[in-house]
Motif scaffolding. Structure first.
Motif, PDB file in Angstrom:
ATOM      1  N   TYR A 105      -8.670  -5.031   0.409  1.00 13.82           N
ATOM      2  CA  TYR A 105      -8.378  -3.606   0.277  1.00 13.82           C
ATOM      3  C   TYR A 105      -9.672  -2.869  -0.020  1.00 13.82           C
ATOM      4  N   PHE A 106      -9.742  -1.648   0.482  1.00 14.58           N
ATOM      5  CA  PHE A 106     -10.899  -0.794   0.225  1.00 14.58           C
ATOM      6  C   PHE A 106     -10.450   0.370  -0.657  1.00 14.58           C
ATOM      7  N   GLY A 131       4.014  -2.950  -2.012  1.00 11.76           N
ATOM      8  CA  GLY A 131       3.605  -3.236  -0.639  1.00 11.76           C
ATOM      9  C   GLY A 131       2.899  -2.066   0.024  1.00 11.76           C
ATOM     10  N   LEU A 132       1.945  -1.450  -0.676  1.00  7.20           N
ATOM     11  CA  LEU A 132       1.267  -0.255  -0.174  1.00  7.20           C
ATOM     12  C   LEU A 132       0.082  -0.617   0.713  1.00  7.20           C
ATOM     13  N   ASP A 133      -0.077   0.133   1.797  1.00  6.69           N
ATOM     14  CA  ASP A 133      -1.263   0.022   2.641  1.00  6.69           C
ATOM     15  C   ASP A 133      -2.177   1.232   2.486  1.00  6.69           C
ATOM     16  N   LEU A 134      -1.633   2.313   1.979  1.00 13.36           N
ATOM     17  CA  LEU A 134      -2.361   3.559   1.780  1.00 13.36           C
ATOM     18  C   LEU A 134      -1.945   4.096   0.413  1.00 13.36           C
ATOM     19  N   PHE A 135      -2.908   4.338  -0.454  1.00 15.23           N
ATOM     20  CA  PHE A 135      -2.530   4.700  -1.826  1.00 15.23           C
ATOM     21  C   PHE A 135      -3.629   5.518  -2.492  1.00 15.23           C
ATOM     22  N   GLY A 136      -3.293   6.070  -3.608  1.00 14.58           N
ATOM     23  CA  GLY A 136      -4.262   6.846  -4.370  1.00 14.58           C
ATOM     24  C   GLY A 136      -3.669   7.229  -5.708  1.00 14.58           C
ATOM     25  N   MET A 183      -8.891   7.106  -3.292  1.00 15.49           N
ATOM     26  CA  MET A 183      -8.072   6.678  -2.155  1.00 15.49           C
ATOM     27  C   MET A 183      -8.262   5.192  -1.893  1.00 15.49           C
ATOM     28  N   GLY A 184      -7.171   4.511  -1.544  1.00 11.42           N
ATOM     29  CA  GLY A 184      -7.247   3.109  -1.184  1.00 11.42           C
ATOM     30  C   GLY A 184      -6.529   2.826   0.115  1.00 11.42           C
ATOM     31  N   ILE A 185      -7.036   1.854   0.876  1.00 10.54           N
ATOM     32  CA  ILE A 185      -6.394   1.421   2.118  1.00 10.54           C
ATOM     33  C   ILE A 185      -6.480  -0.098   2.214  1.00 10.54           C
ATOM     34  N   SER A 186      -5.574  -0.672   2.957  1.00 16.43           N
ATOM     35  CA  SER A 186      -5.671  -2.111   3.232  1.00 16.43           C
ATOM     36  C   SER A 186      -6.621  -2.319   4.404  1.00 16.43           C
ATOM     37  N   ARG A 187      -7.089  -3.536   4.543  1.00 15.85           N
ATOM     38  CA  ARG A 187      -7.942  -3.852   5.687  1.00 15.85           C
ATOM     39  C   ARG A 187      -7.188  -3.615   6.999  1.00 15.85           C
ATOM     40  N   LYS A 188      -5.870  -3.846   6.989  1.00 13.81           N
ATOM     41  CA  LYS A 188      -5.067  -3.605   8.188  1.00 13.81           C
ATOM     42  C   LYS A 188      -5.150  -2.157   8.633  1.00 13.81           C
ATOM     43  N   SER A 218       2.627   4.767   2.361  1.00 13.41           N
ATOM     44  CA  SER A 218       1.754   5.479   1.433  1.00 13.41           C
ATOM     45  C   SER A 218       2.450   5.658   0.094  1.00 13.41           C
ATOM     46  N   GLY A 219       1.677   5.616  -0.983  1.00 16.44           N
ATOM     47  CA  GLY A 219       2.268   5.808  -2.294  1.00 16.44           C
ATOM     48  C   GLY A 219       1.263   6.266  -3.334  1.00 16.44           C
ATOM     49  N   LEU A 220       1.735   7.087  -4.252  1.00 20.20           N
ATOM     50  CA  LEU A 220       0.935   7.513  -5.395  1.00 20.20           C
ATOM     51  C   LEU A 220       1.054   6.481  -6.512  1.00 20.20           C
TER      52      LEU A 220
END
Length: 347
Positions: A105-106, A131-136, A183-188, A218-220
């Motif tokens: 994750y980045f 199971g988040l791929d996009l978060f912050g 902000m965070g994202i998965s490698r996917k 996406s999730g907070l």
């Protein structure tokens, strides 16, 4: 505070601190531009994290005041990579880091952020359980911030300026859109999107919308908050919010449906200020009536900020912050909107 003299960097030169062999769970991505002291404070927070399965990737994006002496302080305390590149803007600096990051994750952080020791642990817990791929996470002010910084922080999160939507699970009309200061994202996500499409002017919102449109969840994460320093004076704050107003129009070039009615409120505020000024010159009685509306709004901001911050000085400064925020955003929105109309007509 930085004690050493900062040296000018050579633009073509790259500095790199080798990674540890173990693949980390998280790569913390930090673009920096002429802010070595802020980077020092952020890295000090990162060093104190309870969760330690991470690396840090710092991208020096064409700075004339580099952070090499700061990197040297921390390179032996955690896995740290440092690159220097020509200036290309924050979006493309993050892409540069994505290409070199090793984590699953980045996490993107602005250099003017401070973290609690529990930050990464809260992120890891939420990512795994939801199971988040996009978060912050949200942002807030720190006790050490100046009164102006606290007033700006209040204004940026107040119901009476932004509708209180920043740092909320639901945005206007859709899912949570993480912002690049936290902000965070998965490698996917990176592999599917290729990263940021634009480097400035709302690049983080465009990226969030595009990720969600591809079906990523996406999730907070409310407990993964940062202390965001934002701007330290009202002049800088004006320039930043003027840019934000322009960016909102720029996002609509990619996603027209994302331009909501609520985004026109600062434009109406700006227009009201212009009409008030004209009326005071040509029709003073009507102008005074319009001015009373601005004064009433300012009083509302003062009382709301006083209740929230319990500090009369910050409440007073919040009047200026709120008016500057809406005026500057509305002006930038109007200018970029007019530019878009002219360009569309000429096409």
């Amino acid at each position: 505070m930085i004690q050493n003299t900062i040296k000018l960097f050579q633009p073509a030169k790259q500095r790199f601190v080798p990674y540890k062999m173990k693949t980390p769970a998280y790569s913390l991505i930090i673009p920096v531009y002429n802010r070595p002291q802020e980077l020092d404070e952020l890295l000090a927070c990162i060093q104190k994290q309870d969760f330690t399965d991470f690396e840090v990737v710092v991208i020096e994006d064409g700075s004339t005041v580099d952070a090499s002496s700061i990197i040297a302080k921390y390179k032996d305390h955690f896995s740290l990579a440092y690159f220097v590149k020509e200036n290309g803007g924050q979006g493309f600096a993050r892409n540069y880091a994505f290409e070199r990051a090793k984590g699953e994750y980045f996490i993107i952080l602005d250099s003017d952020a401070l973290l609690e020791p529990s930050y990464l642990a809260e992120v890891d817990k939420a990512v795994k359980s939801e199971g988040l791929d996009l978060f912050g996470g949200p942002d807030q002010d720190h006790p050490s911030f100046s009164p102006i910084q606290k007033a700006i922080s209040y204004s940026m999160t107040s119901f009476f300026t932004t509708g209180g939507i920043r740092g909320k699970e639901k945005n206007i009309g859709g899912q949570f859109h993480p912002r690049s200061f936290n902000m965070g994202i998965s490698r996917k996500v990176y592999e599917a999107t290729g990263g940021f499409k634009i480097t400035r002017m709302g690049e983080d919102i465009e990226f969030s919308i595009r990720c969600i449109s591809l079906g990523f969840k996406s999730g907070l994460i409310p407990k993964a908050f940062i202390y965001h320093k934002r701007r330290t004076d009202f002049r800088q704050f004006y320039k930043q919010l003027h840019f934000f107003g322009r960016a909102r129009i720029n996002i609509s070039r990619f996603f027209p449906k994302e331009l909501k009615a609520v985004h026109f409120f600062p434009f109406l505020f700006f227009s009201y200020y212009v009409l008030t000024s004209l009326a005071l010159i040509f029709y003073p009685i009507i102008g005074l009536l319009f001015l009373s509306g601005i004064l009433a709004y300012s009083l509302l901001i003062f009382l709301a900020a006083l209740i929230s911050t319990k500090h009369i000085g910050i409440a007073f400064l919040s009047i200026f912050a709120a008016n500057i925020q809406l005026f500057a955003y509305g002006k930038g929105f109007a200018e970029e909107g007019l530019r878009k109309i002219i360009n569309n007509s000429a096409a």
